[in-house]
Design a protein around this motif. Sequence first.
Motif: not given
Length: 425
Positions: A80-89, A100-103, A289-295
Amino acid sequence: MGDTAENGTAAQHGDGRRAGAEPGPGPGPGADGEPARGAERERDRKPLRERRIAACRSAPRVLARPGFLGTLRERLALLDAAAGVYDLDESADLYGDGVVGALEERVAGLLGTEAAAFFPTGTMAQQVALRCWAGRTGSPVVALHGLSHPEVHERNAFSRVSGLRPVRVTGEPRMPTAAEVRDFEEPFGALMLELPLRDAGFVLPAWEELTGVVDAARERDAVVHFDGARLWECTVHFGRPLEEIAALADSVYVSFYKSLDGFGGAALAGPATLVDEAKAWRHRYGGNVFQQFPTALSALIGLERELPRLPEYVTHARVVAAALREGLAGAGVPWARVHPEVPHTHDFQVWLPYEAGVLAEAAVRAAEETGTALFANAWDAKGPGLALTEVYVRAAGLEWTAADVRAAAADFVRRLPEAEARKPA
């Protein structure tokens, strides 16, 4: 350490069953004992580990509430806090781009390195790092501590999977010394240092000792790799910022779930050329891995929320440790140790002169009956009549005063049978 997920926690151990101790029911509090005994028989039919996890999840008072013990709904709520750390659009990641690159950029910035690579596990990250260094140094020999995570918890992965040959500088429950590194009888290409050394009690050397060990490795033309699964919380003990600590090593691994409460994952940080090669090996090891955005999002949230609070946890862990020592002594325990006496991080060990199963049962009953979970982790047998557990202090623990800890310790001791006490020789 690598990614054996908090194997001293409720998620992994068996609460004394290793030692063959399976405690039976105690006396019931009812007037004639029968209703209480029936309830206790039902309770004791459940495996102790299952009871411990349930009790610690539901207890209103705990010293730490690890996210990985939460329900799926609770874990998903973290995002729920993801919008505060990355652009979800933005588009979701594909094979390591986007979030992942941003991390990776964020981690490299925090550690002051040229680059960083995201890995699904620390086990993979460290194998890749040391494999890359072996190619550069021409030596597959990795000097490390006998209690380090790859030696104890990773099924000989270095030698079985990556062609590396680990050699143990020492097996003593402390960090290696500069003399041990300098005088080690075999040549080695890399020295791996676990900071903090978890299985020795989350211990750290003094800053001068650490720099001396690093210098000793350099004198032998070896590279230095930090197993920094818990490096995030070392700044208080060293009195140095993260980038200064990381600068001592040629490469650093960090974890996103052990202290930052992410869903998982790790990063390898170091020179850009090393990280580029590591990404190639990551692909070969099956870690691209193909997609790891939740982690990745959970890791960014952890860096935003938890990282700034870690010094506060470390400071309060010292209050908890002192109060525990006082509470156990005041309750008449014949012998007890809090190790380190002044914790180096927000995690530490408690040693008591009882069988592991007895301590585990008392701890679970206290949590079930009072709603206060002082000892939420497993108890490991360390000899006849001697066991240890790990104590973690996180946000939930900040609510505990020293008096609260002493009272909980006294209540816990009251649940221990006096005949079980054994003072080590």
